[in-house]
Design a protein around this motif. Structure first.
Motif, PDB file in Angstrom:
ATOM      1  N   THR A 217      -2.533  -0.818   1.738  1.00  0.00           N
ATOM      2  CA  THR A 217      -2.415   0.127   3.157  1.00  0.00           C
ATOM      3  C   THR A 217      -3.462  -0.294   4.022  1.00  0.00           C
ATOM      4  N   PHE A 291       6.153  -3.935  -0.824  1.00  0.00           N
ATOM      5  CA  PHE A 291       5.425  -3.163   0.210  1.00  0.00           C
ATOM      6  C   PHE A 291       5.707  -3.889   1.654  1.00  0.00           C
ATOM      7  N   ASN A 295       8.246  -1.738   4.302  1.00  0.00           N
ATOM      8  CA  ASN A 295       7.593  -1.310   5.429  1.00  0.00           C
ATOM      9  C   ASN A 295       7.900  -2.164   6.693  1.00  0.00           C
ATOM     10  N   TRP A 341       2.439   4.056   2.993  1.00  0.00           N
ATOM     11  CA  TRP A 341       2.333   3.321   4.264  1.00  0.00           C
ATOM     12  C   TRP A 341       2.416   4.708   5.273  1.00  0.00           C
ATOM     13  N   GLU A 344      -1.042   6.260   5.418  1.00  0.00           N
ATOM     14  CA  GLU A 344      -2.016   5.402   6.130  1.00  0.00           C
ATOM     15  C   GLU A 344      -2.058   5.455   7.735  1.00  0.00           C
TER      16      GLU A 344
END
Ligand code: WQD
Length: 350
Positions: A217, A291, A295, A341, A344
């Motif tokens: 992240t 990931f 995202n 995410w 972060e």
């Protein structure tokens, strides 16, 4: 009256998520933390999520026996969840005295007060690290522990043994002089990742993260240039290591199930151990690409040499926790990585 749980290290990553779930389940919580590895961000987040401004917070170093004992004098405590410990594997190799002193002394103090204040239920946060490089996968709670490869891992093994021995020795305590029995559960976590869906609490590593997801992240947000994937020549399908990544909220709920088991008198033994994972191995490469996909971000990564001390593969057989705790991991790795995410990004906006 609601039962009360003392959460040592309750302002940290796992402790804050557990506090939220305990409160949601109707428990009263006392958070004790010396703030040596966190700030008040997560505790403030816990108050927002729960809508509770009155959660008692005690600035306590669990290595201070008198301070720990005061907690047991000041509050009627029905169970303790002990998170207060150092957790960086590499640092423990460099600073073994610091690790042994902190992780062992704090736990001994908790146990001594638990015993002397009429007995108590104690949940210890252990780790899959106790299995080392297991031959047969997935690992069950019966899989033999292997000699620890770091002082950090060794403190987890030693604390498990201390808890087992204290449970055995205090079983005969009948309340004379205030001494009662200690009951214990050790939860062996696999790889906890992700954040609360509210994005108000999550992992806050200090300095360069050691663990994979915070490194991912931080790279995605631009704090780190590039993620090193440690090793792509392992004997796995894509050459990267396999782990069992367990969502932090699922993990927190396992604590509630274990605490309820103890408080409600449902334990089958005075000391019990449960694996807490998903039962599903995921490779480092798979986690990285998932990931990116979930995202919609491109991650700078490269393949780098193996990291010393890493095991090739480890994942959990979770049948015992599923059956005995009535608990099961429910959140998908996609949702978990989306939550990591979101957290972060929330930090970046602060
Ligand atoms: C996962 C995988 C790395 C970082 C440790 C402790 C354990 C528990 C959790 C503590 C491995 C790879 C990582 C990076 C990478 N304790 N990786 N690049 O080592 O499985 O477990 O943390 O708090 O007790 O041992 O977790 O997240 O460090 O690594 O490629 O920058 O990701 O090699 O295969 P690990 P991790």
């Amino acid at each position: 009256m609601a039962k009360r749980v003392l959460v040592s290290g309750g302002a940290g990553y796992i402790g804050s998520h557990v506090t939220v779930e305990l409160i949601a389940a109707g428990y009263d919580v006392v958070v004790a933390d010396n703030m040596s590895n966190c700030d008040m961000t997560c505790f403030e987040g816990v108050k927002k999520i729960t809508g509770r401004d009155d959660i008692p917070f005690e600035l306590t170093d669990c290595c201070d026996a008198a301070a720990v004992d005061r907690l047991f004098t000041d509050y009627q405590i029905d169970a303790v969840i002990h998170f207060a410990a150092y957790k960086a594997v590499g640092e423990s190799v460099a600073e073994p005295i610091m690790y042994y002193r902190n992780n062992l002394v704090s736990f001994l103090n908790i146990l001594e007060s638990a015993k002397n204040h009429g007995g108590c239920n104690v949940l210890f946060s252990s780790s899959a690290t106790v299995y080392g490089e297991a031959e047969d996968l997935p690992v069950t709670e019966q899989t033999p522990r292997l000699p620890a490869t770091s002082p950090y891992g060794n403190t987890k093994q030693i604390c498990e043994d201390i808890l087992r021995d204290v449970v055995k020795a205090t079983a005969i305590n009948d309340g004379t002089d205030g001494r009662g029995p200690v009951k214990g559960i050790a939860l062996r976590y696999f790889n906890p990742i992700g954040a609360h869906p509210s994005a108000l609490i999550g992992e806050l590593p200090r300095g360069v993260p050691n663990n994979l997801v915070p490194f991912i992240t931080q790279t995605a947000i631009g704090k780190r240039e590039c993620l090193n994937i440690f090793g792509n020549d392992y004997p796995t399908e894509d050459g990267t290591c396999l782990r069992d990544y367990i969502d932090i909220v699922d993990l927190a709920k396992a604590h509630v199930a274990a605490v309820s088991r103890m408080i409600d008198g449902k334990m089958k033994e005075g000391y019990e151990i449960f694996n807490i994972g998903t039962g599903r191995p995921v490779s480092v490469y798979e986690l990285v690409t998932t990931f990116e996909k979930v995202n919609g971000v491109k991650l700078a990564y490269r393949f780098a040499p193996r990291r010393p001390g890493d095991v090739v593969a480890i994942w959990a057989d979770t049948s015992l926790a599923n059956e005995e705790l009535g608990w099961k991991a429910t959140r998908s790795v996609e949702d978990t990585l989306a939550s990591a995410w979101a957290w972060e990004k929330h930090l970046a906006e602060k």
